[in-house]
Enzyme design. Structure first.
Site, PDB file in Angstrom:
ATOM      1  N   SER A 127      38.330  46.408  40.031  1.00 25.30           N
ATOM      2  CA  SER A 127      38.318  46.333  38.671  1.00 25.30           C
ATOM      3  C   SER A 127      38.803  47.069  37.824  1.00 25.30           C
ATOM      4  CB  SER A 127      36.953  45.665  38.155  1.00 25.30           C
ATOM      5  OG  SER A 127      37.865  43.881  38.577  1.00 25.30           O
ATOM      6  N   TYR A 223      33.479  36.506  31.767  1.00 24.90           N
ATOM      7  CA  TYR A 223      34.037  37.564  33.021  1.00 24.90           C
ATOM      8  C   TYR A 223      35.238  36.241  33.979  1.00 24.90           C
ATOM      9  CZ  TYR A 223      35.667  41.839  35.466  1.00 24.90           C
ATOM     10  OH  TYR A 223      36.269  42.696  36.304  1.00 24.90           O
ATOM     11  N   SER A 224      36.560  36.001  33.718  1.00 26.60           N
ATOM     12  CA  SER A 224      37.438  35.685  34.823  1.00 26.60           C
ATOM     13  C   SER A 224      38.833  36.581  35.263  1.00 26.60           C
ATOM     14  CB  SER A 224      37.781  34.945  34.346  1.00 26.60           C
ATOM     15  OG  SER A 224      39.057  33.852  34.972  1.00 26.60           O
ATOM     16  N   ASN A 225      39.181  36.982  36.572  1.00 22.97           N
ATOM     17  CA  ASN A 225      39.883  37.639  36.456  1.00 22.97           C
ATOM     18  C   ASN A 225      41.023  37.009  36.620  1.00 22.97           C
ATOM     19  OD1 ASN A 225      38.187  39.691  38.297  1.00 22.97           O
ATOM     20  ND2 ASN A 225      37.806  38.625  39.639  1.00 22.97           N
ATOM     21  N   GLY A 365      34.308  49.312  39.064  1.00 20.06           N
ATOM     22  CA  GLY A 365      34.823  48.173  40.137  1.00 20.06           C
ATOM     23  C   GLY A 365      34.472  47.720  41.550  1.00 20.06           C
TER      24      GLY A 365
END
Length: 410
Positions: A127, A223-225, A365
């Site tokens: 990340s 949090y969301s990719n 990440g």
């Protein structure tokens, strides 16, 4: 880059829910690009190495800048990650206020052969990729090509629709700050699909849009990719060029990141000397070598490969204003609370308190096989720490963050 459940528990320190939901797989604690157990040879777990004598562990660990008989605090922290937390390897790069850099290693680079850990070896940085993506978007904002508070529909009309989801109400800022309410796609990808499969970015977005919104835009941090997949698609629409090329031209070449690259489609390898990365799936299964994998499931949210020293350079140059004009850097550093431990999230950039006072800026990440933590301070200190498997519990995760704190406060 990791699944939301994993990210919520570890990146933001929020204790939400249990294991990750996924099709045809147990609820294991995994990265967002966690991948399934494959028909690979089972390797000895790191505990086999952690139980070695103190002299053996010492022989496997080194600090480039220290010839002292007693390791410094950073080296001791890395040794403990191997000895006590079962990490196959740990690596760090630390830059002090004067610009002096020290690199560290602990453990073994390959559990099968016992080979040494390459000093400042390449790793998958998960990340941390989001910070790079955010910089490209903010550069386009500075160029007047994107409005930070314009809706996604302004640039990608009709693309973002779903249950409780409407791109006319989601802004670019919402994406970069994880306040869009968009659901996470990673928790719906079966582990067994990921390692060898190439994912188109639109596939990942379409997968997310099958599920209802997690909240209204601007309502809360979550949090969301998916946010960064959409941000990457936005970059490509505005520039007419692949995201990887824009990242390379605007960031990597510009500030001389010699060991950082965005893997091309189909590239499952790590180019330069690197430690092997290991993953458990299911969670109670053995460690398996997961070094080679298709990272496309991460794309704009987690696909980059780099080194600890390159990450230090990136965050140092970013905070020094060499990648963004003052107005956009100020926006990037404008944060909202992201959990209960003092972590705050800006636009692809986090701040975390230091035990010695102040904060450090970075991202961190996870991706199957690797975890990285670190960042830079406003007075020029920089540190990044990587381990070669995702920690299995909160205590081990905290120990990685503690190693960063020791590096920046020592």
């Amino acid at each position: 880059m990791r699944a939301q459940s994993r990210q919520d528990r570890r990146h933001s320190d929020r204790q939400q829910g249990g294991g990750r939901r996924r099709r045809g797989a147990s609820a294991a604690a995994v990265a967002a690009v966690a991948v399934g157990a494959m028909t690979l040879g089972v390797l000895a777990p790191p505990t086999a190495f952690a139980s070695a004598s103190a002299s053996a562990v010492s022989a496997l660990s080194s600090a480039s800048a220290s010839a002292a008989a007693r390791p410094d605090a950073v080296q001791r922290a890395l040794d403990a990650l191997v000895r006590d937390d079962g990490m196959p390897a740990a690596l760090a790069s630390v830059k002090d206020r004067s610009g002096r850099t020290r690199t560290y290693t602990a453990g073994v680079g390959d559990l099968a052969t016992g080979s040494k850990v390459p000093r400042d070896g390449q790793i998958r940085i998960g990340s941390n990729t989001k910070a790079f993506t955010a910089v490209v978007v903010l550069q386009l904002v500075a160029e007047g090509k994107i409005g930070l508070d314009s809706s996604i529909d302004t640039h990608l009309p009709g693309l973002v629709r779903g249950e409780g989801i409407d791109g006319r109400h989601i802004t670019v800022r919402h994406l970069l700050q994880h306040t869009s309410g968009l659901p996470e796609y990673g928790i719906h990808v079966d582990d067994g699909e990921i390692r060898n499969r190439y994912f188109e970015p639109r596939e990942l977005l379409d997968l997310a849009l099958q599920y209802k919104a997690d909240g209204a835009p601007g309502e809360k941090w979550g949090y969301s990719n998916t946010n960064y997949i959409l941000a990457g698609l936005l970059v490509q629409k505005i520039t007419g060029r692949p995201l990887a090329e824009e990242m390379d031209r605007r960031i990597i070449q510009r500030i001389g990141l010699r060991h950082t690259y965005f893997p091309a489609p189909g590239d499952m390898t790590i180019r330069e000397p690197h430690p092997q990365g290991y993953h458990r799936s299911p969670q109670d299964g053995p460690l398996r070598d997961f070094t080679e994998m298709d990272p496309s499931v991460g794309w704009a949210a987690g696909q980059l490969i780099s080194t600890n020293s390159d990450l230090n350079r990136f965050y140092t140059e970013l905070l020094a204003g060499r990648l963004l004009p003052p107005a956009q850097l100020a926006e990037m550093r404008t944060t909202v609370p992201a959990g209960t431990s003092g972590l705050r999230y800006g636009l692809g950039l986090t701040s975390r308190p230091l035990s010695c006072g102040g904060v450090y800026w970075g991202h961190g990440g996870d991706i199957a096989g690797f975890e990285t933590r670190g960042g830079v301070t406003d007075d020029g200190r920089a540190a990044n720490v990587a381990v070669t498997t995702i920690p299995e519990d909160e205590a081990a995760t905290q120990h990685v963050k503690d190693a960063v704190d020791k590096a920046l406060c020592g």
